[in-house]
Design an enzyme around this catalytic site. Structure first.
Site, PDB file in Angstrom:
ATOM      1  N   HIS A 243       0.847  -1.195   0.000  1.00  0.00           N
ATOM      2  CA  HIS A 243       0.000   0.000   0.000  1.00  0.00           C
ATOM      3  C   HIS A 243       0.875   1.235   0.000  1.00  0.00           C
ATOM      4  CE1 HIS A 243      -3.224   2.785   1.089  1.00  0.00           C
ATOM      5  NE2 HIS A 243      -4.008   1.852   0.589  1.00  0.00           N
ATOM      6  N   GLU A 302      -7.843  -5.346  -0.629  1.00  0.00           N
ATOM      7  CA  GLU A 302      -8.361  -6.090  -1.778  1.00  0.00           C
ATOM      8  C   GLU A 302      -8.321  -7.602  -1.589  1.00  0.00           C
ATOM      9  OE1 GLU A 302      -9.900  -4.085  -3.255  1.00  0.00           O
ATOM     10  OE2 GLU A 302      -8.846  -2.765  -4.647  1.00  0.00           O
TER      11      GLU A 302
HETATM   12  N1  CMC Z   1       4.144  -7.465  -4.595  1.00  0.00           N
HETATM   13  C1  CMC Z   1       5.472  -7.490  -4.775  1.00  0.00           C
HETATM   14  N2  CMC Z   1       6.261  -6.412  -4.646  1.00  0.00           N
HETATM   15  C2  CMC Z   1       5.662  -5.264  -4.337  1.00  0.00           C
HETATM   16  C3  CMC Z   1       4.264  -5.158  -4.118  1.00  0.00           C
HETATM   17  C4  CMC Z   1       3.509  -6.332  -4.258  1.00  0.00           C
HETATM   18  N3  CMC Z   1       2.196  -6.317  -4.084  1.00  0.00           N
HETATM   19  N4  CMC Z   1       3.964  -3.893  -3.817  1.00  0.00           N
HETATM   20  C5  CMC Z   1       5.101  -3.194  -3.863  1.00  0.00           C
HETATM   21  N5  CMC Z   1       6.125  -4.014  -4.162  1.00  0.00           N
HETATM   22  C6  CMC Z   1       7.522  -3.660  -4.293  1.00  0.00           C
HETATM   23  C7  CMC Z   1       7.765  -2.921  -5.612  1.00  0.00           C
HETATM   24  O1  CMC Z   1       8.055  -3.832  -6.667  1.00  0.00           O
HETATM   25  C8  CMC Z   1       8.937  -2.054  -5.271  1.00  0.00           C
HETATM   26  O2  CMC Z   1      10.105  -2.818  -5.304  1.00  0.00           O
HETATM   27  P1  CMC Z   1      11.501  -2.202  -5.871  1.00  0.00           P
HETATM   28  O3  CMC Z   1      11.793  -1.054  -4.943  1.00  0.00           O
HETATM   29  O4  CMC Z   1      12.454  -3.323  -5.783  1.00  0.00           O
HETATM   30  O5  CMC Z   1      11.184  -1.743  -7.256  1.00  0.00           O
HETATM   31  C9  CMC Z   1       8.681  -1.687  -3.798  1.00  0.00           C
HETATM   32  O6  CMC Z   1       7.856  -2.728  -3.266  1.00  0.00           O
HETATM   33  C10 CMC Z   1       7.965  -0.342  -3.637  1.00  0.00           C
HETATM   34  O7  CMC Z   1       6.870  -0.330  -4.533  1.00  0.00           O
HETATM   35  P2  CMC Z   1       6.136   1.010  -4.977  1.00  0.00           P
HETATM   36  O8  CMC Z   1       5.561   0.797  -6.335  1.00  0.00           O
HETATM   37  O9  CMC Z   1       7.045   2.173  -4.786  1.00  0.00           O
HETATM   38  O10 CMC Z   1       5.035   1.128  -3.916  1.00  0.00           O
HETATM   39  P3  CMC Z   1       3.744   2.014  -4.087  1.00  0.00           P
HETATM   40  O11 CMC Z   1       3.533   2.656  -2.796  1.00  0.00           O
HETATM   41  O12 CMC Z   1       3.808   2.915  -5.240  1.00  0.00           O
HETATM   42  O13 CMC Z   1       2.681   0.915  -4.448  1.00  0.00           O
HETATM   43  C11 CMC Z   1       0.772  -0.361  -4.610  1.00  0.00           C
HETATM   44  C12 CMC Z   1       1.518   0.686  -3.785  1.00  0.00           C
HETATM   45  C13 CMC Z   1      -0.570  -0.649  -3.945  1.00  0.00           C
HETATM   46  C14 CMC Z   1       0.508   0.207  -6.016  1.00  0.00           C
HETATM   47  C15 CMC Z   1       1.619  -1.639  -4.714  1.00  0.00           C
HETATM   48  O14 CMC Z   1       1.896  -2.145  -3.423  1.00  0.00           O
HETATM   49  C16 CMC Z   1       0.975  -2.714  -5.583  1.00  0.00           C
HETATM   50  O15 CMC Z   1       1.149  -2.679  -6.802  1.00  0.00           O
HETATM   51  N6  CMC Z   1       0.231  -3.676  -4.979  1.00  0.00           N
HETATM   52  C17 CMC Z   1      -0.446  -4.707  -5.741  1.00  0.00           C
HETATM   53  C18 CMC Z   1      -1.758  -4.161  -6.296  1.00  0.00           C
HETATM   54  C19 CMC Z   1      -2.802  -3.962  -5.207  1.00  0.00           C
HETATM   55  O16 CMC Z   1      -2.962  -4.794  -4.328  1.00  0.00           O
HETATM   56  N7  CMC Z   1      -3.515  -2.833  -5.324  1.00  0.00           N
HETATM   57  C20 CMC Z   1      -4.558  -2.478  -4.363  1.00  0.00           C
HETATM   58  C21 CMC Z   1      -4.102  -1.361  -3.479  1.00  0.00           C
HETATM   59  S1  CMC Z   1      -5.120  -1.117  -2.026  1.00  0.00           S
HETATM   60  C22 CMC Z   1      -6.528  -0.372  -2.676  1.00  0.00           C
HETATM   61  C23 CMC Z   1      -6.570   1.076  -2.410  1.00  0.00           C
HETATM   62  O17 CMC Z   1      -6.534   1.503  -1.243  1.00  0.00           O
HETATM   63  O18 CMC Z   1      -6.692   1.793  -3.417  1.00  0.00           O
END
Ligand code: CMC
Length: 360
Positions: A243, A302
């Site tokens: 998240h 989710e």
């Molecule tokens: N699985 C594997 N690795 C992950 C995941 C995951 N679900 N989430 C983040 N990471 C890794 C990402 O690959 C990155 O690694 P690196 O630094 O090596 O590139 C690191 O963690 C930081 O990721 P980020 O993209 O900077 O994190 P973010 O804060 O932008 O992403 C997120 C938040 C929700 C988009 C992401 O965690 C994700 O894609 N999750 C899976 C999709 C999901 O479950 N979405 C629903 C979100 S909750 C609904 C809402 O409240 O809207």
């Protein structure tokens, strides 16, 4: 540069507070734990709307009347519209509603996903749409419009809990989109259309369908560890984990896990499906911790949403639309708050393109 606007404060709100460090969600001074224990979705709407719309004593009845009013639009759905994914068909129907600012417009917009998603699913399956019953509670009526039969009290309570849990959540992408549009003084329908478009993506409200795809692909509790390892080795993200704000467990995950367990207790969830989900969650958390020790990644809303909505009979392609049934309350309150107290949202960009040629 924070291209995802991390740590940028873009609004002041009295609506909700997401405490990412401690895993707490507060909506207008009430914690999520208290909200799910005491409030129906109609109660929560009254809480969110107070001060932004004049609230009648019979809000549930007025919402029931709005469902009936919105149902009239279903007749205008032609074959091409029905063939669209349910959330896109809903967006197209929604675009035909009046772009007002008052309580009637707001209640029609709350009613729209609740009425359009079940109707589109049934029409797509070749079944007639089921008209709303304004005397039912909002959640119970959604399930009745979906299945054509009255839901059990446990099923209605589970959907009600889901709608309350997801109704508002700070300045998430879709709510921000709603506020940007409201800041231009466009109407509520315009704000909700923008929000819905932002909600669709898999990084926001589009994740729960892929959570079920993940469960299907993992296959069994025994196969889950190897499957997750392979996904992470390929650089894939595990849906339902991580998240932007929470650095601990998303409190909404626990609110929904409790609802899933209640449904399981009532025999409304396949125990093997629940066992697979719990095993996959445990394995995923352990592997994410080992692979990304510096980035706390925990279960988000989710993951259990997917199990809950599946057990209630929603097909996975409709999950984003069901998310909108709950979140629309938050979008509307934020849109009014922005229109009343905010300024036009107009940030800057840094130009990094080519410079114009110097005149010879
Ligand atoms: N699985 C594997 N690795 C992950 C995941 C995951 N679900 N989430 C983040 N990471 C890794 C990402 O690959 C990155 O690694 P690196 O630094 O090596 O590139 C690191 O963690 C930081 O990721 P980020 O993209 O900077 O994190 P973010 O804060 O932008 O992403 C997120 C938040 C929700 C988009 C992401 O965690 C994700 O894609 N999750 C899976 C999709 C999901 O479950 N979405 C629903 C979100 S909750 C609904 C809402 O409240 O809207």
């Amino acid at each position: 540069m924070n291209t995802g606007l991390e740590d940028v404060v873009a609004a002041q709100t009295i609506l909700s507070d997401v405490d990412g460090a401690n895993g707490r969600l507060i909506v207008r001074g009430v914690s999520l734990d208290d909200l799910v224990a005491t409030s129906s979705y109609e109660d929560l709407l009254a809480l969110l709307f107070a001060g932004f719309f004049p609230l009648p004593a019979d809000l549930p009845a007025q919402l029931g009347a709005a469902r009936v009013c919105i149902f009239a639009h279903v007749a205008s759905a032609d074959e091409a519209l029905i063939a669209l994914p349910p959330v896109d068909a809903m967006r197209a129907l929604l675009a035909r509603t009046e772009d007002g600012d008052d309580l009637t417009s707001a209640l029609n917009l709350v009613a729209a996903p609740a009425v359009f998603i079940p109707a589109m699913l049934r029409l797509k399956a070749g079944k007639p749409a089921v008209a709303p019953d304004p005397a039912r509670g909002h959640a119970a009526d959604i399930l009745a419009m979906l299945t054509g039969t009255a839901p059990t009290s446990q099923q209605a309570a589970a959907l009600d809990r889901y709608l309350v849990t997801v109704a508002d959540h700070g300045l998430n992408a879709s709510t921000f989109a709603a506020r940007v549009v409201a800041s231009t003084k466009a109407g509520l329908t315009s704000s909700v259309l923008a929000a819905l478009s932002a909600l669709k993506g898999p990084l926001h409200g589009g994740a729960p369908g892929p959570v079920l795809d993940m469960l299907d692909a993992a296959g069994s509790p025994e196969q889950a560890p190897a499957w997750i390892e392979a996904e992470l080795a390929r650089g894939e993200r595990l849906m339902g984990f991580g998240h932007r704000i929470y650095r601990v467990r998303d409190p909404r995950a626990d609110a929904l896990k409790a609802a899933v367990r209640l449904l399981a207790g009532a025999g409304a969830i396949d125990p093997a499906r629940l066992a697979l989900a719990e095993a996959l969650e445990g394995t995923a958390l352990a592997q994410l911790k080992a692979k990304k020790p510096d980035r706390p990644l925990d279960t988000n809303v989710e993951f259990y949403t997917a199990l809950l909505l599946e057990a209630l009979g929603f097909p996975r392609e409709a999950f984003t639309g069901v998310f909108a049934m709950g979140r629309v309350g938050g979008w509307l309150a934020h849109a009014r708050e922005q229109a009343e107290t905010g300024r036009l949202i107009r940030p800057l960009s840094v130009y990094v393109g080519p410079k114009p040629r110097e005149a010879a």
